[in-house]
Enzyme design. Sequence first.
Site, short mmCIF file in Angstrom:
data_model
loop_
_atom_site.label_atom_id
_atom_site.label_comp_id
_atom_site.label_asym_id
_atom_site.label_seq_id
_atom_site.Cartn_x
_atom_site.Cartn_y
_atom_site.Cartn_z
CE1 TYR A 46 -3.48 -2.61 0.28
CE2 TYR A 46 -4.51 -1.07 1.79
CZ TYR A 46 -4.58 -2.19 1.01
OH TYR A 46 -5.76 -2.90 0.94
CG ASP A 66 -8.14 -7.68 9.87
OD1 ASP A 66 -7.66 -6.77 9.16
OD2 ASP A 66 -9.30 -8.11 9.73
#
Length: 249
Positions: A96, A105
Amino acid sequence: MSALQCLQLDMGNSSAKWRLLQGAQVIARGQFRHDAPQTLDALLEQPAHPAQIWIASVSSEATEDAVRRLLEQRWPSAAIWFARSEARSGDLQNSYAQPLRMGVDRWLAMLGTRQQCAERFVVVDAGSALTIDLVAADGRHEGGYIIPGAALMERALLLDTDRVRFAEQPVYALPPGQSTAEAVRHGIALAQAGAVLLALREAADPAPELFFCGGAAPTLQALLGGVGTLRPDLVFEGLEVLASMRRAE
């Protein structure tokens, strides 16, 4: 001297799981729902004395704040730490451009898997959402998918279609359904299993190792014929790895 206790929480969108460790041993575990505060009582009533509380959360800020306040009231001397996704943790590299925008998570499940697998792998986390993440052998996150989970798919059908109604609760299976209830449940099963199979096909060569976690993981793994490795505590395992890296800094 007895080993220190550590309380670990994995807070999802609708519910949370927790486990209490004494040293390396899990001595208690449970879960609670965000919309049913009384279900948190089983945790707050634990005769525990955690020195640290580690939290992986994709819940809203309001939910995080509410849980934090309750934990601080119950164990005021415990150090509370919220894990966050990073650009890099060890040799695991985030794909990202804004690493914090990745659900922690997912990041922790990959980090927990990376500790035991040095090859290319896929992590399938089957919870409220179905997430599928691919990691290269060098630790680079190749990308992933976020898909509505089975419960979300069913709820969407019930909310947005007037005539899809049923009282019976058939199991998730792959054969064509012979009632509305079966058609819905079997269709959802087909979509969930099919998504994983297509993701694996898209991953192409070399074939990645497959790992499952999340509440619906046993069902999904069974639908896929038992392939892969079931690791229900992957997020917790990744939480421990990230905490260890943080202490070593």
